[in-house]
Design a protein around this motif. Structure first.
Motif: not given
Length: 556
Positions: A378-379, A397-398, A408-410, A445-447
């Protein structure tokens, strides 16, 4: 490539320097060390101390030792690239090339460094290979014959699709390593210094590069000093083997056949972590409290579910269908808008990664292995096809995360997917080793809620545990960029594992490791797979493939 006595003018490869290095040594160069030592800035103990050696002109030497023993430091000192003007560094004794201090010699040494990225100077392959010869005032009419011949010798000729105007940024890590060696071949220096010159090469390339080096020293009479962990490639082709002790001098000095023959010396070398031919260490069965805490912390804060083992060995984490991958942007910049778009590195790939699995991607240099790894992680975006994370990787959670991990966010990616780059330095972002390991768990982090997955106390404990497991505790306050190549690799693995990802991608994970650190690293990864996590690695290390019992994906 490092050259001594050159006015380095990147960007002007066809203009000869104003002051050329004198051709003081026509063939081989004698090397002498008398009580020589070096302590890097900020370190409590020297990298090398009390070094005594005398290498006659034209001799071929294999310099070996455990990870962190100071092998690269010795080569850098001979090449004159250690910063002697740094007030915090300390040098003792003398290190001479042809009776002149190594740091003052000019036009004598050529160095291929451990990290291929660090020695690319110019933007075109031909110019980069010509750079050293130009700075040594080789006649212009002769330079390009040398350049073409050197590229042919290392397997980067037109038959391999490499032209003189090829963009160096489009080369793979292994191809950059070959290009660096080609630059040395074109220089024809009296002293050839090679720091793990075959570490990123495919098996065929290893022999190709070694044979090219041996032809050079045979033809020119140059002195050769080569550092390599895997001794079997060079042992039968050198005259002498020197064994360095960590923070010390030379513990053994003899012909390789004598040191590696069955007996107490061979056993001593193997116990110290030297890769004696025919010896493969057993992965360390890690049952320490530190490892248990690493796994327990990861499970407790796993963003997929309350227990990673619930989904292991059955759930699909990532699926790719009809993938085409490339490092080039899908929309070219203005500089390349009017040129033909580069072909993807790989096309029409179908991929399925399950929980609790080990997969190894193999193939020749330039096949697109690293590009595929970065795309799956995913990079970088895929150029065509569909890449989708499964529900098991997203977790409850995602559930609202996009299918493609590239979107996705980092903070969402770091706790699910971790990537160890081919060049460790590319992922270091802080000023100390300890802060580097802390960075992942501090930013996971929790998304849904945005809350941290790890408290400060848990992150600190995770960092302590991983540094202990990978033998880096004593380096906790050091700058990551000052570590040895093997230490940087282990640190890059620690930084990724600290956030507890379920899917780990590693590019050449065993690069720079002695036998003992290799056993720890493979034992850790094997344990993580057994606990339900998944490992995908790009490697040419056959022993790594065997101990992980990995499924092999061979690219062409």
């Amino acid at each position: 490539m490092a050259i001594i006595g050159a006015e380095q003018t990147p960007g002007f490869p066809t203009t000869a320097p104003h002051h050329c290095a004198p051709a003081a040594v026509p063939r081989g160069a004698r090397v002498q060390a008398q009580g020589w030592g070096w302590k890097h800035a900020g370190r409590d103990r020297p990298a090398v101390a009390g070094l005594e050696m005398d290498i006659p002109a034209g001799q071929r030497v294999l310099l070996v030792g455990p990870s962190g023993a100071g092998k690269s430091t010795v080569l850098h000192a001979l090449a004159g690239v250690l910063d002697g003007g740094d007030e915090e560094s300390e040098q003792t004794g003398t290190l001479l090339i042809e009776d002149i201090p190594a740091g003052q010699q000019r036009g004598v040494a050529g160095l291929v460094q451990q990290d291929p990225e660090s020695q690319v100077i110019l933007s075109r392959v031909g110019d980069d290979v010509a750079f050293g010869a130009e700075n040594l005032c080789v006649p212009r009419a002769e330079i390009w014959d040398r350049v073409r011949g050197a590229l042919q010798e290392v397997g980067l000729g037109p038959e391999e699709g490499i032209t003189l105007d090829r963009d160096t940024s489009r080369l793979s890590g292994g191809q950059k390593q070959r290009m660096a060696l080609a630059g040395i071949l074109a220089m024809r220096p009296p002293l050839v210094l090679l720091d793990e010159p075959t570490a990123n090469l495919d098996p065929e390339g290893v022999l190709e590069v070694r044979d090219a080096v041996m032809r050079l020293v045979e033809r020119t009479g140059a002195t050769l000093v080569v550092v390599e962990h895997r001794l079997d490639v060079w042992a039968e082709h050198v005259d002498r083997m020197l064994v360095l002790e960590p923070a010390g001098g030379i513990s053994h000095d003899a012909a390789p056949a004598e040191l590696l023959a069955p007996g107490p010396v061979r056993d001593e070398l193997a116990a110290a972590g030297i890769w004696v031919p025919g010896y493969v260490p057993e992965p360390v069965e890690l049952e320490s409290r530190a490892l248990r805490r690493v796994v327990e912390h990861s499970d407790e804060h796993d963003p997929r579910s309350s227990s990673v083992s619930d989904a292991s060995n059955s759930a699909v984490l990532l699926t790719g269908t009809g993938l085409s991958v490339s490092r080039e942007p899908r929309t070219p910049g203005w500089r390349r808008r009017f040129s033909a778009p580069p072909a993807p590195a790989q096309t029409d790939l179908d991929v399925e990664l399950d929980g609790g699995s080990a997969v190894v991607v193999t193939g020749p240099n330039g096949a697109g292995k690293s590009t595929l790894l970065l795309s799956l992680a995913g990079l970088i975006p895929v150029h065509a096809g569909m890449l989708a994370a499964g529900a098991a990787l997203k977790g409850p959670r995602g559930a609202d995360l996009p299918d493609d991990p590239f979107r996705w966010k980092a903070a969402d990616l770091v706790s699910r997917v971790g990537t160890v780059f081919q060049e460790p330095e590319h992922q270091f972002v802080t000023t100390t080793v300890r802060k580097e390991v802390l960075y992942g768990p501090q930013h996971a982090r929790d998304p849904r809620s945005g809350e941290r997955l790890f408290t400060d106390e848990e992150a600190e404990q995770m960092a302590d545990d991983l540094l202990e497991l990978l033998g880096l505790t004593h380096l906790g306050e050091m700058n990551p960029f000052t570590l040895s190549g093997g230490e940087k690799r282990r640190l890059s693995v620690a930084t990724v594992l600290a956030a507890g990802p379920d899917l780990v991608f590693l590019d050449e994970p065993t690069f720079g490791q002695d036998a003992n650190t290799w056993a720890v690293l493979t034992g850790l990864l094997r344990r993580l797979v057994a606990e339900g996590r998944s490992v995908v690695a790009v490697t040419h290390d056959r022993d790594f493939i065997d101990v992980l019992d990995a499924r092999v994906v061979a690219l062409r």
